[in-house]
Design an enzyme around this catalytic site. Structure first.
Site, PDB file in Angstrom:
ATOM      1  NE  ARG A 121      -6.116   7.986 -13.026  1.00  0.00           N
ATOM      2  CZ  ARG A 121      -5.562   6.800 -12.863  1.00  0.00           C
ATOM      3  NH1 ARG A 121      -4.444   6.679 -12.207  1.00  0.00           N
ATOM      4  NH2 ARG A 121      -6.135   5.721 -13.370  1.00  0.00           N
ATOM      5  CG  ASP A 160     -13.055   3.233  -4.981  1.00  0.00           C
ATOM      6  OD1 ASP A 160     -11.932   2.808  -4.671  1.00  0.00           O
ATOM      7  OD2 ASP A 160     -13.629   2.924  -6.035  1.00  0.00           O
ATOM      8  NE  ARG A 168      -4.531  -1.953 -11.473  1.00  0.00           N
ATOM      9  CZ  ARG A 168      -3.547  -2.828 -11.603  1.00  0.00           C
ATOM     10  NH1 ARG A 168      -2.304  -2.403 -11.648  1.00  0.00           N
ATOM     11  NH2 ARG A 168      -3.789  -4.113 -11.677  1.00  0.00           N
ATOM     12  CE  LYS A 218     -12.235   6.718 -11.254  1.00  0.00           C
ATOM     13  NZ  LYS A 218     -11.329   5.562 -11.344  1.00  0.00           N
ATOM     14  CG  ASN A 219     -14.316   3.248 -11.027  1.00  0.00           C
ATOM     15  OD1 ASN A 219     -13.463   3.789 -11.731  1.00  0.00           O
ATOM     16  ND2 ASN A 219     -14.175   3.061  -9.730  1.00  0.00           N
ATOM     17  CB  CYS A 221      -1.703   0.187  -8.629  1.00  0.00           C
ATOM     18  SG  CYS A 221      -2.859   1.459  -8.168  1.00  0.00           S
ATOM     19  CB  ILE A 229     -10.712  -3.687  -1.163  1.00  0.00           C
ATOM     20  CG1 ILE A 229     -12.137  -3.746  -0.588  1.00  0.00           C
ATOM     21  CG2 ILE A 229     -10.707  -3.995  -2.660  1.00  0.00           C
ATOM     22  CD1 ILE A 229     -12.871  -5.056  -0.790  1.00  0.00           C
ATOM     23  NE  ARG A 244      -6.086  -1.792  -8.347  1.00  0.00           N
ATOM     24  CZ  ARG A 244      -6.693  -0.711  -8.793  1.00  0.00           C
ATOM     25  NH1 ARG A 244      -6.097   0.453  -8.698  1.00  0.00           N
ATOM     26  NH2 ARG A 244      -7.893  -0.777  -9.322  1.00  0.00           N
ATOM     27  N   PRO A 245      -3.062  -7.621  -9.083  1.00  0.00           N
ATOM     28  CG  PRO A 245      -3.157  -9.792  -8.214  1.00  0.00           C
ATOM     29  CD  PRO A 245      -3.168  -8.339  -7.813  1.00  0.00           C
ATOM     30  CB  VAL A 246      -4.983  -8.683 -14.491  1.00  0.00           C
ATOM     31  CG1 VAL A 246      -5.064  -7.192 -14.273  1.00  0.00           C
ATOM     32  CG2 VAL A 246      -3.701  -9.056 -15.232  1.00  0.00           C
ATOM     33  CG  ASP A 247      -4.777 -13.529 -10.162  1.00  0.00           C
ATOM     34  OD1 ASP A 247      -4.921 -12.309  -9.956  1.00  0.00           O
ATOM     35  OD2 ASP A 247      -5.049 -14.399  -9.311  1.00  0.00           O
ATOM     36  CG  LEU A 248      -9.021 -13.100  -9.634  1.00  0.00           C
ATOM     37  CD1 LEU A 248      -9.871 -12.359  -8.619  1.00  0.00           C
ATOM     38  CD2 LEU A 248      -9.024 -14.598  -9.336  1.00  0.00           C
TER      39      LEU A 248
HETATM   40  N1  EPU Z   1      -7.569  -8.882  -7.532  1.00  0.00           N
HETATM   41  C1  EPU Z   1      -6.765  -9.985  -7.730  1.00  0.00           C
HETATM   42  N2  EPU Z   1      -6.706 -10.517  -8.989  1.00  0.00           N
HETATM   43  C2  EPU Z   1      -7.399  -9.996 -10.031  1.00  0.00           C
HETATM   44  C3  EPU Z   1      -8.228  -8.871  -9.824  1.00  0.00           C
HETATM   45  C4  EPU Z   1      -8.293  -8.331  -8.552  1.00  0.00           C
HETATM   46  O1  EPU Z   1      -6.123 -10.480  -6.792  1.00  0.00           O
HETATM   47  O2  EPU Z   1      -7.289 -10.519 -11.140  1.00  0.00           O
HETATM   48  C5  EPU Z   1      -7.665  -8.283  -6.183  1.00  0.00           C
HETATM   49  C6  EPU Z   1      -7.156  -6.837  -6.160  1.00  0.00           C
HETATM   50  O3  EPU Z   1      -5.757  -6.774  -6.022  1.00  0.00           O
HETATM   51  C7  EPU Z   1      -7.907  -6.267  -4.984  1.00  0.00           C
HETATM   52  C8  EPU Z   1      -9.238  -7.022  -5.036  1.00  0.00           C
HETATM   53  O4  EPU Z   1      -9.009  -8.168  -5.841  1.00  0.00           O
HETATM   54  O5  EPU Z   1      -7.243  -6.573  -3.797  1.00  0.00           O
HETATM   55  C9  EPU Z   1     -10.395  -6.242  -5.636  1.00  0.00           C
HETATM   56  O6  EPU Z   1     -10.011  -5.654  -6.853  1.00  0.00           O
HETATM   57  P1  EPU Z   1     -11.032  -5.390  -8.057  1.00  0.00           P
HETATM   58  O7  EPU Z   1     -10.640  -6.250  -9.188  1.00  0.00           O
HETATM   59  O8  EPU Z   1     -12.424  -5.493  -7.530  1.00  0.00           O
HETATM   60  O9  EPU Z   1     -10.696  -3.898  -8.390  1.00  0.00           O
HETATM   61  P2  EPU Z   1     -10.594  -3.238  -9.838  1.00  0.00           P
HETATM   62  O10 EPU Z   1     -11.609  -3.802 -10.740  1.00  0.00           O
HETATM   63  O11 EPU Z   1      -9.173  -3.258 -10.268  1.00  0.00           O
HETATM   64  C10 EPU Z   1     -12.301  -1.350  -9.341  1.00  0.00           C
HETATM   65  C11 EPU Z   1     -12.305   0.144  -9.354  1.00  0.00           C
HETATM   66  C12 EPU Z   1     -11.466   0.664  -8.189  1.00  0.00           C
HETATM   67  C13 EPU Z   1     -12.091   0.144  -6.901  1.00  0.00           C
HETATM   68  C14 EPU Z   1     -12.147  -1.387  -6.936  1.00  0.00           C
HETATM   69  C15 EPU Z   1     -12.824  -2.013  -5.722  1.00  0.00           C
HETATM   70  C16 EPU Z   1     -12.489   0.603 -11.713  1.00  0.00           C
HETATM   71  C17 EPU Z   1     -11.882   1.162 -12.939  1.00  0.00           C
HETATM   72  N3  EPU Z   1     -11.752   0.614 -10.625  1.00  0.00           N
HETATM   73  O12 EPU Z   1     -10.951  -1.749  -9.481  1.00  0.00           O
HETATM   74  O13 EPU Z   1     -11.578   2.085  -8.219  1.00  0.00           O
HETATM   75  O14 EPU Z   1     -11.319   0.551  -5.795  1.00  0.00           O
HETATM   76  O15 EPU Z   1     -12.870  -1.816  -8.109  1.00  0.00           O
HETATM   77  O16 EPU Z   1     -14.111  -1.514  -5.576  1.00  0.00           O
HETATM   78  O17 EPU Z   1     -13.634   0.194 -11.722  1.00  0.00           O
HETATM   79  C18 EPU Z   1     -10.934   4.308  -7.803  1.00  0.00           C
HETATM   80  O18 EPU Z   1     -11.880   4.659  -8.538  1.00  0.00           O
HETATM   81  O19 EPU Z   1     -10.311   5.103  -7.070  1.00  0.00           O
HETATM   82  C19 EPU Z   1     -10.551   2.899  -7.799  1.00  0.00           C
HETATM   83  C20 EPU Z   1      -9.359   2.471  -7.379  1.00  0.00           C
END
Ligand code: EPU
Length: 422
Positions: free
Chosen positions: A400, A308, A94, A22-23, A118, A330, A123-127
């Site tokens: 999902r 996960d 997301r 999926k991811n 969430c 995480i 789960r911000p997107v600042d990065l």
């Molecule tokens: N984070 C920030 N800022 C950002 C992005 C992330 O602070 O801009 C933080 C997040 O809040 C979190 C950490 O960084 O605490 C890691 O988040 P990451 O960005 O790696 O997660 P993601 O890309 O949003 C993906 C998977 C998730 C999985 C995580 C960690 C997808 C679509 N989703 O999420 O999958 O848990 O990586 O491995 O790829 C799931 O499938 O159940 C699921 C939640």
């Protein structure tokens, strides 16, 4: 809303085919926005999140056709007719934020709704945004949307991520393929889904090196072309089904599984006393007699133990001999399955990001509520080993990320049934 009824019983035996990830697929699909030529993804999973990404891409002017029952996705985005990813779709999923980098890289403009919080964390997107800004994007946050512009195109940049983010690495990687010059992503995520995305982008003509390590270098090119790419095996679906015989007893072969996708997880199964064997077709998991041993688990970015699989692992540890500690590093709120497992007789103390699980002899079936995707499947796994019947409500979360779960578990002897509701 559908529910699932699981009746606990004996051991599970047989084979379970593992789907495409999926991811990985959710990151590969937006890659279509980078090229005018068609992108074909094979081994795609059939899930509601994939349908949501289809809806989003279609709203931007891409065409997405599901062939062979949805296992093949034929994507093409000859021209983008809309550059706004609306809140109504983004709020459902997301991963929608992954259209930002590609749209901006291709057309120099993108408007994407901010996903908001969430159930499992803020789960911000600042990065994601900082990486694109480093590549020269002008960003403006207004009324819940990111308005991004790069009138003269993106330029290569060194992006040093302060923490490992899968999604931010994916967005930056896709954007960098069409940026002018060289980009270096430092402290990049190393997940198999990143490697899969890089391979697909390379098949489309991108110049990428270092995927799978924490430094990825991308040399921007003027355009990408079409490609056909098979989606990597879903390591989380794999780990989930490997836990089914670990919890219930028996022997199950997960077809398509590979150790390198789930190395840290297999080490913990081994420490718990569960045998994992590589076969020509996949991974065979065996639990013979006796109780499983307690183990301590810390979730980390790949190659560490995946967050996960934390909820599903908790279902196993709930019935081990002794006390296990699960540390979630995480996400800040990913123990919502603990009180639900407690309704089934599990003894779990949660304090901040740490759960102490005191194994009990046997869980007891109970009505429980699924709070998120991985939590839902952990309750199903727990129910398979519990005494009596477990009713899992709100299984739309499950749909999902797990295709045909009743069929796959039913095929190895589980007693599991879906009840269709309103
Ligand atoms: N984070 C920030 N800022 C950002 C992005 C992330 O602070 O801009 C933080 C997040 O809040 C979190 C950490 O960084 O605490 C890691 O988040 P990451 O960005 O790696 O997660 P993601 O890309 O949003 C993906 C998977 C998730 C999985 C995580 C960690 C997808 C679509 N989703 O999420 O999958 O848990 O990586 O491995 O790829 C799931 O499938 O159940 C699921 C939640």
């Amino acid at each position: 809303m559908d529910s699932i009824i699981v009746t606990g019983g004996g051991p599970l035996n047989g084979q379970i085919p593992i789907a495409g990830a999926k991811n990985a697929c959710l990151a590969l699909m937006p890659a279509t926005l980078l090229s005018e030529e068609p992108l074909t993804l094979t081994n795609a999973p059939r899930l509601s999140d994939i349908r949501t990404m289809t809806e989003l891409l279609t709203s931007l002017g891409a065409e997405v056709a599901g062939l062979q029952g949805g296992q093949v996705l034929a994507l093409s985005s000859h021209a983008l007719t809309n550059h706004t990813a609306e809140y109504d779709i983004v709020r459902k999923m997301r991963a929608s934020i992954l259209v930002l980098g590609p749209m901006l890289a291709r057309d120099g403009q993108a408007v994407v709704s901010l996903p908001g919080g969430c159930a499992i964390g803020a789960r911000p997107v600042d990065l994601h945004l900082r990486a694109l800004e480093a590549m020269g994007a002008e960003l403006d946050l207004r009324e819940g949307y990111v308005h991004a512009r790069a009138p003269r195109g993106l330029r290569g940049a060194v992006v040093d991520f302060p923490l490992v983010s899968v999604g931010a690495t994916e967005n930056a990687l896709m954007a960098a393929t069409l940026a002018r010059g060289t980009s270096v992503l430092r402290n990049a995520a190393r997940e198999p889904e990143i490697v899969d995305l890089a391979r697909c982008l390379r098949a489309m003509g991108a110049q990428i090196e270092g995927e799978g390590s924490s430094e990825i270098t991308i040399e921007g090119v003027a355009r990408l072309h079409g490609a056909t790419h098979p989606v990597v095996t879903d390591r989380i679906e794999l780990g989930t089904y490997m836990l089914a015989p670990a919890i219930c007893g028996g022997e199950v072969e997960c077809l398509g599984g590979r150790i390198e996708l789930v190395g840290a997880f297999c080490e913990k199964l081994d420490a718990a006393g569960i045998s994992v064997e590589e076969t020509p077709a996949g991974l065979k998991v065996t639990r013979r007699n006796g109780r499983v041993r307690a183990v301590d688990v810390v979730t980390e970015p790949f190659p560490g133990f995946p967050t996960d699989l934390q909820a599903q692992m908790m279902a196993l540890l709930a019935t081990t001999e002794g006390t296990s500690t699960l540390e979630e590093r995480i996400f800040e709120n990913r123990f919502m399955h603990a009180p639900e497992l407690a309704r089934m007789g599990a003894q779990i103390e949660v304090q901040g990001g740490t759960a102490r699980v005191h194994g009990v002899e046997r869980l007891k079936g109970a009505p429980v509520m699924a709070t998120d995707l991985r939590a839902s499947v952990s309750l199903i796994l727990a129910g398979l080993a519990a005494e009596g019947e477990t009713l899992v409500r709100r299984v739309y979360h499950l749909d999902r990320g797990y295709e045909r779960v009743e069929e796959k578990l039913g095929g190895v002897g589980a007693r599991i049934e879906r009840i269709h509701g309103d």
